[in-house]
Motif scaffolding. Structure first.
Motif, PDB file in Angstrom:
ATOM      1  N   ILE A   1       0.269  -5.763  -7.636  1.00 47.78           N
ATOM      2  CA  ILE A   1       0.814  -4.612  -7.170  1.00 47.78           C
ATOM      3  C   ILE A   1       2.150  -4.676  -6.542  1.00 47.78           C
ATOM      4  O   ILE A   1       3.027  -3.903  -6.849  1.00 47.78           O
ATOM      5  CB  ILE A   1      -0.114  -3.921  -6.033  1.00 47.78           C
ATOM      6  N   GLU A   2       2.247  -5.934  -5.857  1.00 46.84           N
ATOM      7  CA  GLU A   2       3.788  -6.128  -5.390  1.00 46.84           C
ATOM      8  C   GLU A   2       4.742  -6.344  -6.413  1.00 46.84           C
ATOM      9  O   GLU A   2       6.025  -5.930  -6.394  1.00 46.84           O
ATOM     10  CB  GLU A   2       3.658  -7.405  -4.408  1.00 46.84           C
ATOM     11  N   VAL A   3       4.303  -6.854  -7.487  1.00 44.98           N
ATOM     12  CA  VAL A   3       5.340  -7.097  -8.659  1.00 44.98           C
ATOM     13  C   VAL A   3       5.612  -5.922  -8.950  1.00 44.98           C
ATOM     14  O   VAL A   3       6.750  -5.531  -9.379  1.00 44.98           O
ATOM     15  CB  VAL A   3       4.600  -7.999  -9.768  1.00 44.98           C
ATOM     16  N   HIS A   4       4.907  -4.860  -9.313  1.00 45.82           N
ATOM     17  CA  HIS A   4       4.968  -3.637  -9.924  1.00 45.82           C
ATOM     18  C   HIS A   4       5.845  -2.692  -8.954  1.00 45.82           C
ATOM     19  O   HIS A   4       6.731  -2.058  -9.457  1.00 45.82           O
ATOM     20  CB  HIS A   4       3.692  -2.703  -9.868  1.00 45.82           C
ATOM     21  N   ARG A   5       5.673  -2.923  -7.548  1.00 47.15           N
ATOM     22  CA  ARG A   5       6.438  -2.404  -6.390  1.00 47.15           C
ATOM     23  C   ARG A   5       7.756  -2.765  -6.764  1.00 47.15           C
ATOM     24  O   ARG A   5       9.032  -1.782  -6.756  1.00 47.15           O
ATOM     25  CB  ARG A   5       5.901  -2.479  -5.139  1.00 47.15           C
ATOM     26  N   ALA A   6       8.148  -4.158  -6.837  1.00 46.62           N
ATOM     27  CA  ALA A   6       9.273  -4.599  -6.846  1.00 46.62           C
ATOM     28  C   ALA A   6      10.451  -4.045  -8.246  1.00 46.62           C
ATOM     29  O   ALA A   6      11.372  -3.537  -8.274  1.00 46.62           O
ATOM     30  CB  ALA A   6       9.629  -6.040  -7.027  1.00 46.62           C
ATOM     31  N   ARG A   7       9.496  -3.905  -9.474  1.00 43.65           N
ATOM     32  CA  ARG A   7       9.949  -3.585 -10.433  1.00 43.65           C
ATOM     33  C   ARG A   7      10.296  -2.064 -10.474  1.00 43.65           C
ATOM     34  O   ARG A   7      11.388  -1.592 -11.032  1.00 43.65           O
ATOM     35  CB  ARG A   7       9.093  -3.670 -11.576  1.00 43.65           C
ATOM     36  N   ILE A   8       9.255  -1.014  -9.673  1.00 40.28           N
ATOM     37  CA  ILE A   8       9.729   0.094  -9.513  1.00 40.28           C
ATOM     38  C   ILE A   8      10.702   0.241  -8.682  1.00 40.28           C
ATOM     39  O   ILE A   8      11.697   1.258  -9.279  1.00 40.28           O
ATOM     40  CB  ILE A   8       8.407   0.721  -8.823  1.00 40.28           C
ATOM     41  N   MET A   9      11.337  -0.281  -7.930  1.00 42.86           N
ATOM     42  CA  MET A   9      12.325  -0.400  -7.007  1.00 42.86           C
ATOM     43  C   MET A   9      13.439  -0.700  -7.795  1.00 42.86           C
ATOM     44  O   MET A   9      14.696   0.126  -7.734  1.00 42.86           O
ATOM     45  CB  MET A   9      12.585  -1.165  -5.793  1.00 42.86           C
ATOM     46  N   GLU A  10      13.360  -1.442  -8.461  1.00 40.49           N
ATOM     47  CA  GLU A  10      14.696  -2.018  -9.547  1.00 40.49           C
ATOM     48  C   GLU A  10      14.913  -0.951 -10.437  1.00 40.49           C
ATOM     49  O   GLU A  10      16.030  -0.673 -10.466  1.00 40.49           O
ATOM     50  CB  GLU A  10      14.373  -3.506 -10.006  1.00 40.49           C
ATOM     51  N   LYS A  11      14.063  -0.422 -11.073  1.00 38.20           N
ATOM     52  CA  LYS A  11      14.375   0.430 -12.233  1.00 38.20           C
ATOM     53  C   LYS A  11      14.879   1.750 -11.750  1.00 38.20           C
ATOM     54  O   LYS A  11      15.877   2.469 -12.472  1.00 38.20           O
ATOM     55  CB  LYS A  11      13.040   0.670 -12.983  1.00 38.20           C
ATOM     56  N   THR A  12      14.375   2.291 -10.560  1.00 38.49           N
ATOM     57  CA  THR A  12      14.855   3.495 -10.075  1.00 38.49           C
ATOM     58  C   THR A  12      15.935   3.421  -9.070  1.00 38.49           C
ATOM     59  O   THR A  12      16.744   4.619  -8.981  1.00 38.49           O
ATOM     60  CB  THR A  12      13.513   4.259  -9.274  1.00 38.49           C
ATOM     61  N   GLY A  13      16.291   2.257  -8.731  1.00 40.04           N
ATOM     62  CA  GLY A  13      17.467   2.093  -7.787  1.00 40.04           C
ATOM     63  C   GLY A  13      17.326   2.582  -6.444  1.00 40.04           C
ATOM     64  O   GLY A  13      18.240   2.666  -5.563  1.00 40.04           O
ATOM     65  N   CYS A  14      16.033   2.511  -6.074  1.00 40.59           N
ATOM     66  CA  CYS A  14      15.556   2.853  -4.777  1.00 40.59           C
ATOM     67  C   CYS A  14      15.413   1.841  -3.737  1.00 40.59           C
ATOM     68  O   CYS A  14      14.928   0.856  -4.316  1.00 40.59           O
ATOM     69  CB  CYS A  14      14.373   3.709  -4.670  1.00 40.59           C
ATOM     70  N   GLY A  15      15.809   1.684  -2.757  1.00 40.15           N
ATOM     71  CA  GLY A  15      15.867   0.668  -1.987  1.00 40.15           C
ATOM     72  C   GLY A  15      14.868   0.695  -0.883  1.00 40.15           C
ATOM     73  O   GLY A  15      14.409  -0.409   0.041  1.00 40.15           O
ATOM     74  N   SER A  16      14.027   1.516  -0.827  1.00 36.18           N
ATOM     75  CA  SER A  16      12.784   1.831   0.164  1.00 36.18           C
ATOM     76  C   SER A  16      11.845   2.864  -0.441  1.00 36.18           C
ATOM     77  O   SER A  16      12.028   3.680  -1.427  1.00 36.18           O
ATOM     78  CB  SER A  16      13.363   2.434   1.435  1.00 36.18           C
ATOM     79  N   ILE A  17      10.846   2.645   0.377  1.00 45.27           N
ATOM     80  CA  ILE A  17       9.552   3.492  -0.154  1.00 45.27           C
ATOM     81  C   ILE A  17       9.947   5.050   0.409  1.00 45.27           C
ATOM     82  O   ILE A  17       9.513   5.852  -0.475  1.00 45.27           O
ATOM     83  CB  ILE A  17       8.242   3.299   0.793  1.00 45.27           C
ATOM     84  N   VAL A  18      10.554   5.173   1.404  1.00 44.27           N
ATOM     85  CA  VAL A  18      10.926   6.574   1.600  1.00 44.27           C
ATOM     86  C   VAL A  18      11.836   7.105   0.502  1.00 44.27           C
ATOM     87  O   VAL A  18      11.689   8.280  -0.042  1.00 44.27           O
ATOM     88  CB  VAL A  18      11.732   6.706   2.862  1.00 44.27           C
ATOM     89  N   ALA A  19      12.974   6.256   0.011  1.00 44.74           N
ATOM     90  CA  ALA A  19      13.701   6.794  -1.071  1.00 44.74           C
ATOM     91  C   ALA A  19      12.839   6.952  -2.215  1.00 44.74           C
ATOM     92  O   ALA A  19      13.204   8.059  -2.911  1.00 44.74           O
ATOM     93  CB  ALA A  19      14.750   5.597  -1.275  1.00 44.74           C
ATOM     94  N   LEU A  20      11.940   6.293  -2.603  1.00 45.22           N
ATOM     95  CA  LEU A  20      10.961   6.725  -3.820  1.00 45.22           C
ATOM     96  C   LEU A  20      10.160   7.988  -3.748  1.00 45.22           C
ATOM     97  O   LEU A  20      10.326   8.863  -4.545  1.00 45.22           O
ATOM     98  CB  LEU A  20       9.927   5.387  -3.722  1.00 45.22           C
ATOM     99  N   GLY A  21      10.001   8.068  -2.523  1.00 50.84           N
ATOM    100  CA  GLY A  21       9.310   9.581  -2.174  1.00 50.84           C
ATOM    101  C   GLY A  21      10.140  10.603  -2.385  1.00 50.84           C
ATOM    102  O   GLY A  21       9.813  11.618  -2.955  1.00 50.84           O
ATOM    103  N   ARG A  22      11.318  10.391  -2.152  1.00 47.22           N
ATOM    104  CA  ARG A  22      12.439  11.517  -2.046  1.00 47.22           C
ATOM    105  C   ARG A  22      12.632  11.891  -3.525  1.00 47.22           C
ATOM    106  O   ARG A  22      12.785  12.966  -4.215  1.00 47.22           O
ATOM    107  CB  ARG A  22      13.620  11.222  -1.244  1.00 47.22           C
ATOM    108  N   LEU A  23      12.688  10.740  -4.418  1.00 48.23           N
ATOM    109  CA  LEU A  23      12.962  10.805  -5.765  1.00 48.23           C
ATOM    110  C   LEU A  23      11.696  11.449  -6.494  1.00 48.23           C
ATOM    111  O   LEU A  23      11.915  12.253  -7.385  1.00 48.23           O
ATOM    112  CB  LEU A  23      12.970   9.369  -6.359  1.00 48.23           C
ATOM    113  N   TRP A  24      10.630  11.064  -6.132  1.00 44.52           N
ATOM    114  CA  TRP A  24       9.443  11.797  -6.529  1.00 44.52           C
ATOM    115  C   TRP A  24       9.458  13.162  -6.272  1.00 44.52           C
ATOM    116  O   TRP A  24       9.222  14.029  -7.155  1.00 44.52           O
ATOM    117  CB  TRP A  24       8.085  11.132  -5.929  1.00 44.52           C
TER     118      TRP A  24
END
Length: 226
Positions: free
Chosen positions: A175-198
């Motif tokens: 899961i942590e590997v997937h999380r890191a790849r998600i951050m890298e691909k989307t260019g988001c630096g935090s979980i909050v930024a991911l939420g805003r992107l979503w």
């Protein structure tokens, strides 16, 4: 306004003489125009090259408010300049509330029309900005693999890594590997930024055939970090 403008302006008016006159006015400033008698005809022709729409307030098949709404549903972010009858303040107010970039009344000089079109092209409406953010978010999320998208959906629902691992039947390390790849691909630096992107892409996801559950607010996503 110069010939450097790329793309076309769509002119929609039920009167062929008015259409031709508007086109001549803009052509004098080097602007390419496409002419339409009805809203439906114009909607079928809209595309990435559309830079502005000049529409009569009352068309044979729809009014400007309906045209603006339908263009938005089709992903057209071009500003709309609504042309009303002289003194029709009510039509102008309705159009502006619906998201028109500007309104002008007939008759209007060629120079005035060109200047108002220039203003529409220079100004980005809040609605256009929102749709642009939604498309950008959707493009970035499309870079994720199917599994990464599944992990992201659970993250934005506020679930911790250990819970996601249990639900998907994989290890927390994975899961942590997937999380890191998600951050890298989307260019988001935090979980909050991911939420805003979503959240930004939500309007596009809602049109998808696959239903989605509404995620928790982005500000609460920090609780999902394990």
């Amino acid at each position: 306004m110069t010939a450097q403008l790329t793309g076309a302006i769509h002119i929609i008016d039920s009167d062929p003489a008015v259409r031709a006159g508007l086109a001549r006015s803009l052509a004098a400033f080097g602007i390419a125009c496409r002419l339409h008698a009805t809203g439906d005809d114009a909607l079928r022709a809209l595309g990435p090259a559309t830079v502005c729409i000049v529409a009569e307030a009352e068309l044979p098949d729809m009014d400007a408010v309906e045209l603006i709404a339908e263009a938005a549903l089709r992903g057209c972010t071009a500003p709309v300049l609504v042309v009303t009858a002289e003194g029709d303040v009510e039509a102008a107010v309705r159009a502006m509330k619906a998201g028109a970039a500007d309104c002008v009344a007939k008759p209007l000089p060629a120079a005035t029309l060109a200047e108002r079109v220039r203003g529409c092209l220079a100004a980005e409406t809040p609605e256009a900005q929102r749709r642009q953010r939604a498309r950008d978010a959707d493009r970035r999320l499309a870079l994720l693999s199917r599994r990464e998208a599944e992990v992201l959906r659970l993250i934005v629902e506020g679930k911790q890594s250990k819970t996601i691992a249990w639900e998907l039947g994989i290890s927390i390390k994975t899961i942590e590997v997937h999380r890191a790849r998600i951050m890298e691909k989307t260019g988001c630096g935090s979980i909050v930024a991911l939420g805003r992107l979503w959240e930004a892409a939500a309007c596009l996801r809602e049109r998808s055939a696959q239903p989605v559950r509404r995620p928790v607010p982005a500000e609460d996503l920090c609780l999902a970090v394990s």
